[in-house]
Design an enzyme around this catalytic site. Structure first.
Site, PDB file in Angstrom:
ATOM      1  N   CYS A   1       0.790  -1.237   0.000  1.00 30.73           N
ATOM      2  CA  CYS A   1       0.000   0.000   0.000  1.00 30.73           C
ATOM      3  C   CYS A   1       0.823   1.289   0.000  1.00 30.73           C
ATOM      4  O   CYS A   1       0.493   2.209  -0.771  1.00 30.73           O
ATOM      5  CB  CYS A   1      -1.037  -0.001   1.117  1.00 30.73           C
ATOM      6  SG  CYS A   1      -0.627  -0.922   2.584  1.00 30.73           S
TER       7      CYS A   1
ATOM      8  N   ARG B 251       7.379 -10.810   5.461  1.00 27.74           N
ATOM      9  CA  ARG B 251       6.909 -10.628   6.833  1.00 27.74           C
ATOM     10  C   ARG B 251       7.599 -11.620   7.747  1.00 27.74           C
ATOM     11  O   ARG B 251       7.743 -12.796   7.407  1.00 27.74           O
ATOM     12  CB  ARG B 251       5.386 -10.810   6.918  1.00 27.74           C
ATOM     13  CG  ARG B 251       4.620  -9.797   6.084  1.00 27.74           C
ATOM     14  CD  ARG B 251       3.117  -9.972   6.194  1.00 27.74           C
ATOM     15  NE  ARG B 251       2.423  -9.062   5.280  1.00 27.74           N
ATOM     16  CZ  ARG B 251       1.103  -9.031   5.115  1.00 27.74           C
ATOM     17  NH1 ARG B 251       0.337  -9.846   5.815  1.00 27.74           N
ATOM     18  NH2 ARG B 251       0.552  -8.176   4.269  1.00 27.74           N
TER      19      ARG B 251
ATOM     20  N   GLN C  95       1.350 -11.081  -3.051  1.00 35.71           N
ATOM     21  CA  GLN C  95      -0.014 -10.648  -2.743  1.00 35.71           C
ATOM     22  C   GLN C  95      -0.649 -10.064  -4.002  1.00 35.71           C
ATOM     23  O   GLN C  95      -0.051  -9.215  -4.661  1.00 35.71           O
ATOM     24  CB  GLN C  95       0.032  -9.592  -1.635  1.00 35.71           C
ATOM     25  CG  GLN C  95      -1.212  -9.509  -0.808  1.00 35.71           C
ATOM     26  CD  GLN C  95      -0.981  -8.684   0.453  1.00 35.71           C
ATOM     27  OE1 GLN C  95      -0.180  -7.760   0.469  1.00 35.71           O
ATOM     28  NE2 GLN C  95      -1.680  -9.010   1.523  1.00 35.71           N
TER      29      GLN C  95
ATOM     30  N   ASP D 177      -2.555  -7.693  -4.852  1.00 35.51           N
ATOM     31  CA  ASP D 177      -3.011  -6.491  -4.182  1.00 35.51           C
ATOM     32  C   ASP D 177      -3.619  -5.503  -5.167  1.00 35.51           C
ATOM     33  O   ASP D 177      -3.185  -5.424  -6.320  1.00 35.51           O
ATOM     34  CB  ASP D 177      -1.802  -5.812  -3.525  1.00 35.51           C
ATOM     35  CG  ASP D 177      -2.046  -5.528  -2.068  1.00 35.51           C
ATOM     36  OD1 ASP D 177      -3.193  -5.655  -1.633  1.00 35.51           O
ATOM     37  OD2 ASP D 177      -1.085  -5.171  -1.372  1.00 35.51           O
TER      38      ASP D 177
ATOM     39  N   HIS E 134      -5.255  -1.254  -4.898  1.00 36.39           N
ATOM     40  CA  HIS E 134      -5.689  -0.107  -4.108  1.00 36.39           C
ATOM     41  C   HIS E 134      -6.518   0.790  -5.018  1.00 36.39           C
ATOM     42  O   HIS E 134      -6.050   1.196  -6.084  1.00 36.39           O
ATOM     43  CB  HIS E 134      -4.491   0.621  -3.509  1.00 36.39           C
ATOM     44  CG  HIS E 134      -3.768  -0.227  -2.503  1.00 36.39           C
ATOM     45  ND1 HIS E 134      -2.729  -1.053  -2.853  1.00 36.39           N
ATOM     46  CD2 HIS E 134      -3.986  -0.401  -1.182  1.00 36.39           C
ATOM     47  CE1 HIS E 134      -2.317  -1.712  -1.772  1.00 36.39           C
ATOM     48  NE2 HIS E 134      -3.061  -1.327  -0.754  1.00 36.39           N
TER      49      HIS E 134
ATOM     50  N   LYS F 149     -12.436  -4.120   7.817  1.00 34.20           N
ATOM     51  CA  LYS F 149     -12.294  -4.952   6.616  1.00 34.20           C
ATOM     52  C   LYS F 149     -13.408  -5.987   6.528  1.00 34.20           C
ATOM     53  O   LYS F 149     -14.043  -6.353   7.522  1.00 34.20           O
ATOM     54  CB  LYS F 149     -10.931  -5.643   6.593  1.00 34.20           C
ATOM     55  CG  LYS F 149     -10.660  -6.543   7.788  1.00 34.20           C
ATOM     56  CD  LYS F 149      -9.294  -7.216   7.679  1.00 34.20           C
ATOM     57  CE  LYS F 149      -9.046  -8.132   8.881  1.00 34.20           C
ATOM     58  NZ  LYS F 149      -7.839  -8.962   8.717  1.00 34.20           N
TER      59      LYS F 149
ATOM     60  N   HIS G 255      -8.490  -1.094  -0.044  1.00 30.42           N
ATOM     61  CA  HIS G 255      -7.479  -2.149  -0.241  1.00 30.42           C
ATOM     62  C   HIS G 255      -8.218  -3.425  -0.621  1.00 30.42           C
ATOM     63  O   HIS G 255      -9.252  -3.747  -0.021  1.00 30.42           O
ATOM     64  CB  HIS G 255      -6.697  -2.410   1.043  1.00 30.42           C
ATOM     65  CG  HIS G 255      -6.024  -1.219   1.638  1.00 30.42           C
ATOM     66  ND1 HIS G 255      -4.660  -1.131   1.780  1.00 30.42           N
ATOM     67  CD2 HIS G 255      -6.522  -0.063   2.152  1.00 30.42           C
ATOM     68  CE1 HIS G 255      -4.356   0.023   2.364  1.00 30.42           C
ATOM     69  NE2 HIS G 255      -5.461   0.688   2.603  1.00 30.42           N
TER      70      HIS G 255
END
Length: 639
Positions: A338, A367, A385, A387, A389, A468, A514
Site C-alpha cells: 500500500c 513478513r 499478494q 493487491d 488499491h 475490513k 485495499h
C-alpha cells in the site's frame, strides 16, 4: 416465599424454584429431553456445572451437548479422563501435569514424564480411559483456598500446578475437580460423570515448551479428540486421514510443484510445474482486472524507513518487518504494497473525473514469522499478494465496494468455492480518529446489508488502518481458509496527504479501498493443491496432456502430436522412456495428468490418438484436431 428464587430463562420466561434447586433439575423441569442433552449451564452468564444450585434470583441458560460450548465441556472432561488414565498407568508421582485445554476439533494435555510416549502407548492409554468411562465416576467440583491448594499439590509433587496457583490473582476462586482417585486444578465446568463420554480418539504426541516459552522445560503434548457420537468421530478421523493424503507439502514434492531450502527458511522455491500454476492464476486475475479497468503497477521491494514511519507501519507493524542498512540509510523490505501505491497516486495531479483509480500489483512482500510457525505454503516469510488499491471519492465508496465483492465472487466461482463473510472492526492497536473509523465501519456494513449477503461481526480484528470484510472459503474437506479481503481506509490518504481536484477546483481527500482476492498467491496454491488433491482442473494442470508412445518406434509420431497440441497453447509432455505402456499409464496417473494420449501403430496409421481421461479412463480414439479442440475448450471454460 423466602425459600423461592426467580429464574429468568433465555426466552424471557420467569419461573420460580426452591432455594438450592440445581441446573440439572431446572433442565428437567423444562423437558426430559433437555435434561438428557444438558451438560452444563450458565448463571448470570457464568458457566457452571449441572449440579450447581441456585441461591438467588438470576438468569439461567442450559448448555446442551449439541452446542459449541457443550462440546467444549465434553472434550475438556475427556482430557481429564486421559490425564487420569496416564496417572494410573505410569504412577501418580511419575507424571507431572501441565495444562489440558480444549482446542479446535479436540483437546490436548501437556505432561512431564521421563518415558517418551509412542503411538503404541496411546493405544494403552485409550484402553484405560475406556475403563474409567465404564466406571462412570462422578466428576465433582470443590472450592479450596490458596493455602490448601498449595498443600494439596505439594503433596502430589506437582510443580507445574503449583506454578499456576502462584500466578493466579489474589481474588481468584480456586477449584479442584475430583473423579475417583484423580483430581485436577481446573476452572470447569465438566460433565456430571465420566460415563457420559461416548466416542474419543488419541491422535498424536508432540513436544511443547511449558507455557510456550523456549526457556522452559520441554513437555510431551498428547492430542486427542472426542465427539458425542461414534459416527461423528469416524467422519472426523476420515477427514484427518484424507487431509494427510492431500497435504500440499507432500503433494508439492511428489508432483514437483515447489520446494523449500534451509538456505531460505520459509521462502518457497517454485519449480517449473508450480510456476505454471502460479502464472495461470495471475493471468486469470489479470484478465478479470483488465475487464474492470484496473491498471497494473510494480513497486520496489525495499524502501526507506521514513516511508514506513509515515504510513504507520513503523508504529503498528515493525515487529513483523525485516530491516537493512544501505549507505548509512535504514531501509525495510515491504510487508505490504500500500505505501508504494500511495506514492504512485501522489506522483500525478488527479481530477475528480478520473476516480475511481484502480492500481493492481502482484507484489512480493516479506513478513517475519517465527520458525516454529512456518507451515509449507500456508505460512511463509515471503509471498506474492494480489493487491489492489482503489482511490475513490467519498460518494463512490459503497458502489466500488459492491464492485469488489462481485469481482471476488467471480474469481471464487471458477474454483467452485463456497465462502462465508465476516466484518472486522477497529482493533485496539489502530490509528486515526474514532469518527473516521465509525464512518468506515458503517459504510462496509451498509454495503453488506444492502446486498443481502449474510455475514458475521468479528469485533476488534480490523487492520490497524481500517475495518475490513474477510472472505472465508470452504475447501473440498469443508475446512475454512481466510483469503480475500476488502479494507476501507481513511487513514493513509491523510498520512500521505493525498488529494484530487474536485468539481469546485478545490483539493479533496480520496478514500482508499485495499483489495486482495487470492490474498497470498502462494498460500492459495497450497489451498488449491489440497482442495483438488493435486488433480488440478485442466486449465490449471501443469501438464495438461501426456503422450505415451507404446514403444520407441512411435516416438517420432508422438512428437508430431506434441507439436500440434503445443501450437494450440496446451502444456504437453512425451514419455519417451523405454518402459512398458502399463507402467507409463500408472506413472501418468500418479502425476494426476488430466489427459493421457496413447500412440501406437493403429494411431499412427489413422492419424489419431487413443485417449484416456483422468476421471473416466479410456474414452476411445480421436483425431489430433478433435482432441486438441476438446482440451482447448476445457481450458477456455476454466474446467
Amino acid at each position: 416465599m423466602a425459600n423461592q428464587v426467580k429464574v429468568k430463562l433465555p426466552d424471557g420466561a420467569v419461573r420460580e424454584y426452591g432455594y438450592g434447586t440445581t441446573i440439572e433439575q431446572i433442565a428437567g423441569s423444562i423437558s426430559p429431553g433437555l435434561r438428557k442433552l444438558a451438560v452444563a449451564g450458565t448463571i448470570n452468564d457464568e458457566m457452571v456445572d449441572l449440579n450447581r444450585s441456585i441461591e438467588q434470583d438470576c438468569d439461567i441458560a442450559i448448555i446442551t451437548l449439541d452446542s459449541e460450548e457443550g462440546l467444549k465441556v465434553y472434550r475438556h472432561s475427556t482430557a481429564h479422563v486421559m490425564a487420569q488414565a496416564i496417572k494410573r498407568i505410569y504412577g501418580e508421582k511419575a507424571v507431572k501435569l501441565g495444562i489440558g485445554p480444549v482446542i479446535e476439533d479436540g483437546f490436548y494435555y501437556d505432561i512431564d514424564i521421563d518415558k517418551p510416549l509412542s503411538s503404541e502407548d496411546l493405544a494403552a492409554i485409550e484402553q484405560v480411559m475406556n475403563n474409567i468411562i465404564a466406571e462412570n465416576l462422578p466428576i465433582v467440583r470443590r472450592e479450596v483456598d490458596r493455602d490448601e491448594a498449595i498443600r494439596i499439590f505439594e503433596g502430589q509433587e506437582e510443580p507445574l500446578k503449583l506454578e499456576l496457583i502462584h500466578d493466579l490473582p489474589e481474588a481468584s476462586v480456586i477449584t479442584i475437580y475430583d473423579q475417583g482417585e484423580f483430581y485436577d486444578l481446573c476452572r470447569g465446568p465438566h460433565l456430571p460423570s465420566t460415563g457420559r463420554i461416548q466416542a474419543f480418539k488419541l491422535l498424536s504426541v508432540a513436544g511443547a515448551y511449558w507455557r510456550g516459552d523456549s526457556n522452559n522445560k520441554m513437555l510431551q503434548r498428547i492430542y486427542g479428540t472426542a465427539f458425542p457420537k461414534k459416527q461423528q468421530l469416524e467422519e472426523h478421523l476420515f477427514i484427518l486421514e484424507e487431509a494427510k493424503k492431500r497435504d500440499h507439502r507432500k503433494l508439492g514434492k511428489e508432483l514437483g510443484l515447489f520446494m523449500f531450502s534451509e538456505e531460505a527458511p520459509g521462502m518457497p522455491f517454485y519449480l517449473p510445474k508450480g510456476m505454471s500454476i502460479r502464472t495461470e492464476l495471475e493471468n486469470f486475475s489479470r484478465q478479470v482486472q483488465v475487464q474492470q479497468d484496473y491498471q497494473e503497477v510494480r513497486t520496489p521491494l525495499m524502501m526507506n524507513r521514513r516511508l514506513w514511519e509515515q504510513s504507520g507501519h513503523w508504529d503498528h507493524y515493525k515487529d513483523n518487518m525485516y530491516f537493512t542498512e544501505v549507505d548509512d540509510t535504514h531501509y525495510a523490505l515491504k510487508p505490504m504494497n500500500c505505501p508504494g501505491h500511495m506514492l504512485i497516486f501522489k506522483n500525478t495531479l488527479h481530477s475528480y473525473r478520473e476516480l475511481p483509480i484502480r492500481l493492481a500489483e502482484f507484489g512480493q512482500v516479506h513478513r517475519h514469522e517465527f520458525s516454529g510457525a512456518l507451515n509449507g505454503m500456508m505460512r511463509v516469510r515471503t509471498f506474492c499478494q494480489d493487491d489492489a488499491h482503489i482511490f475513490v471519492r467519498p460518494d463512490q465508496v459503497e458502489e466500488e465496494i459492491a464492485r469488489v465483492i462481485a469481482f471476488i465472487d467471480q474469481i471464487y466461482q471458477v474454483f467452485g468455492f463456497e465462502y462465508t463473510i465476516e466484518l472486522s472492526t477497529r482493533p485496539e492497536d489502530s490509528m486515526g480518529s474514532a469518527e473516521l473509523w465509525d464512518l468506515a465501519e458503517a459504510s462496509l456494513q451498509h454495503v453488506l446489508d444492502q446486498s443481502g449477503i449474510a455475514y458475521r461481526m468479528n469485533e476488534g480484528d480490523g487492520a490497524f488502518y481500517g475495518p475490513k470484510i474477510d472472505f472465508h472459503i470452504l475447501d473440498a474437506l469443508k475446512r475454512s481458509w481466510q483469503c480475500a479481503s476488502i479494507q476501507l481506509d481513511f487513514q493513509m490518504p491523510e498520512k500521505f496527504d493525498l488529494s484530487y481536484i474536485g468539481e469546485d477546483n478545490q483539493k479533496h481527500r480520496p478514500v482508499v479501498i485495499h483489495r486482495a482476492a487470492y490474498g497470498s498467491i502462494d498460500r492459495f496454491i497450497g489451498i488449491l493443491t489440497e482442495h483438488y488433491s493435486g488433480a488440478f482442473p485442466v486449465w490449471l494442470a501443469p501438464v495438461q496432456a501426456k503422450i505415451l508412445p507404446v514403444s520407441d518406434a512411435f516416438i517420432d509420431y508422438a512428437l508430431q502430436v506434441k507439436q500440434a497440441l503445443e501450437a494450440a497453447g496446451i502444456r504437453v509432455e512425451v514419455d519417451i522412456r523405454s518402459e512398458k505402456l502399463g507402467y507409463k499409464i500408472r506413472e501418468a496417473q500418479l502425476e494426476k495428468v488430466p489427459y493421457m494420449l496413447v500412440v501406437g501403430e493403429n494411431e499412427r496409421s489413422t492419424n489419431k490418438v487413443a485417449v484416456r481421461k483422468r476421471e473416466e479412463g479410456d474414452i476411445g480414439s480421436m483425431g489430433i484436431a478433435e482432441i486438441t479442440e476438446q482440451i482447448a475448450r476445457e481450458i477456455r471454460a476454466k474446467s
